[in-house]
Scaffold this active site. Structure first.
Site, PDB file in Angstrom:
ATOM      1  CB  VAL A   9     -13.345  43.451   5.249  1.00 57.84           C
ATOM      2  CG1 VAL A   9     -14.133  44.680   5.704  1.00 57.84           C
ATOM      3  CG2 VAL A   9     -13.439  42.342   6.300  1.00 57.84           C
ATOM      4  CD  GLU A  10     -11.300  48.093   2.523  1.00 58.71           C
ATOM      5  OE1 GLU A  10     -12.069  48.700   1.763  1.00 58.71           O
ATOM      6  OE2 GLU A  10     -10.900  48.572   3.600  1.00 58.71           O
TER       7      GLU A  10
END
Length: 349
Positions: free
Chosen positions: A129-130
Site C-alpha cells: 500500500v505504501e
C-alpha cells in the site's frame, strides 16, 4: 552529514571563485535568511551540538516546494470513496506482485513473524500500500519537503519542524547525505515510508550489515515494519477488521474513533452483529468502522486492537481497511507465494 555539508561548502566556494563571483553573490536565496529558520538553527546548535555555519549553509540550499503544500491538502483518503480507494490497492497486479515479493523474501518475512509476531501478509500489505513494494518511494528531496511544511504550512508547522529535527539527526547518525534522500511530499522515506521520527525509533538493521537502509534493503524495511507494529501493541493471532451488519440507531451512542473500547457483546445489544457470529470474540473490545463515500451503501466493519495498531501507522480507517483486505488477498495466494525461491535459504540466515 557534517562532512557532506563541509564538502558542499568547499564545492560552492570553488564554483564561485571559478566564475569570478564573490561568495555572497553565488549563494542562492533560500530559507537560511528567515528569522524562524535562524531560530530553528540556534535550537539545533544548543540542543544537539550542530555547527551553526554548516546548518546556515544547508538551509541556503533548501528549496521551497509549493507542490508539496498542494499535495498535503488533498490526500487520497479525503477525495476518494472507500470503493475507489480499496480498488486502487486490490487490483490484480498489486496482489500478484505482493505474492512475488512474499515469495522472494519468504525467509526474511518468516524470521520477522517469528521475532515480532506480525504475520507476513500484513508486512507485505503495508509495503504494498505504501510504495507498491518499493516502486514508488517518492521523488521529493526530503529536506525540501520537510522545510517547506515546517516553515510555510502553519496548520502543521509544529509537527513538521519536529520531523525536520528528526531528519537532521537521522542523517547525522547514519552519515547520510541530507540532500540525497528522496521521499514523499510529507517527508516519508523508503519502502515502508517511515517519517524521520519513526525511522529513528523503530527502524532496524534486519539484514545485519551495520546500517539501516529503508530505501535499498527490503530486509530492513520488513524488519522495521514488523518492529513498528509490535512496538505499537500488535497482538499475535488477534483479529483486525471483521464484517458487520448494522440495524437501528442505538449503535450511534457508543462512539467512534479508532480505539476499540466497547465489548463485542455490547455492540450486539446496540444492533451491530458480526458476519458470521463469533462467540469466542465476545469479550474483546471493538470499534465500529464505517467505510463509505460516494453513492453506494457503507461497508461496516468491527475493528479490534490490531486495527487500532495499523491506524498508528496511518491514522485513517480506509488505509487500515485497505491493508487488511490486501493482506487477506495475499494470504489467499500463500500456497503459491510460499514456494521456495532459489536464494531463500541464504537470505534468512
Amino acid at each position: 552529514m557534517i562532512q557532506a555539508v563541509r564538502d558542499g561548502i568547499r564545492a560552492w566556494l570553488a564554483a564561485a571563485l571559478a566564475l569570478g563571483l564573490p561568495p555572497a553573490l553565488a549563494q542562492p536565496a533560500a530559507y537560511g535568511e528567515r528569522p524562524e529558520v535562524k531560530a530553528f538553527i540556534q535550537d539545533m546548535v544548543q540542543r544537539h551540538g550542530f555547527v551553526e555555519a554548516e546548518l546556515a549553509y544547508l538551509f541556503s540550499r533548501v528549496q521551497r516546494a509549493d507542490q508539496v503544500i498542494e499535495a498535503i491538502e488533498r490526500p487520497a483518503e479525503k477525495i476518494r470513496s472507500w470503493n475507489f480507494y480499496r480498488a486502487t490497492f486490490l487490483d490484480e497486479r498489486r496482489v500478484a506482485d505482493g505474492a512475488a515479493f512474499w515469495r522472494n523474501h519468504r525467509a526474511l518475512l518468516a524470521r520477522a513473524e517469528r521475532i515480532y509476531g506480525v504475520p507476513a501478509e500484513i508486512i507485505v500489505a503495508i509495503i504494498g500500500v505504501e510504495t507498491f513494494y518499493g516502486r514508488h518511494t517518492g521523488s521529493w528531496r526530503v529536506v525540501d519537503a520537510l522545510s517547506t511544511l515546517a516553515f510555510d504550512y502553519p496548520a502543521r508547522a509544529g509537527f513538521f519542524r519536529a520531523e525536520l529535527e528528526s531528519y537532521l539527526l537521522f542523517a547525522r547518525e547514519g552519515n547520510i547525505d541530507v540532500f540525497a534522500t528522496r521521499g514523499s511530499y510529507a517527508g516519508a522515506m523508503g519502502l515502508p515510508q517511515f517519517m524521520p521520527s519513526s525511522a529513528r525509533r523503530y527502524a532496524v538493521d534486519f539484514d545485519r550489515d551495520g546500517k539501516v537502509d529503508l530505501r535499498r534493503s527490503p530486509a530492513d524495511a520488513i524488519g522495521s515494519v514488523a518492529n513498528y507494529l509490535k512496538q505499537h501493541g500488535w497482538r499475535k493471532s488477534n483479529p483486525i477488521l471483521l464484517p458487520a451488519r448494522v440495524s437501528g440507531d442505538a449503535w450511534r451512542a457508543l462512539g467512534g474513533g479508532f480505539e476499540p473500547k466497547v465489548p463485542l457483546a455490547k455492540w450486539r445489544e446496540a444492533g451491530v452483529e458480526l458476519i458470521p457470529p463469533a462467540a469466542e470474540l465476545e469479550s474483546l473490545p471493538a470499534v465500529l468502522v464505517e467505510l463509505g463515500g460516494g453513492d453506494v451503501p457503507s461497508d461496516f466493519r468491527l475493528g479490534f486492537r490490531n486495527f487500532y495498531v495499523i491506524t498508528r501507522y496511518n491514522r485513517n480507517a480506509m488505509y487500515a481497511g485497505a491493508v487488511n483486505d490486501l493482506a487477506q488477498a495475499l494470504r489467499a495466494r500463500a500456497p503459491r507465494a510460499l514456494k521456495p525461491p532459489a536464494k531463500a535459504q541464504s537470505e534468512g540466515k
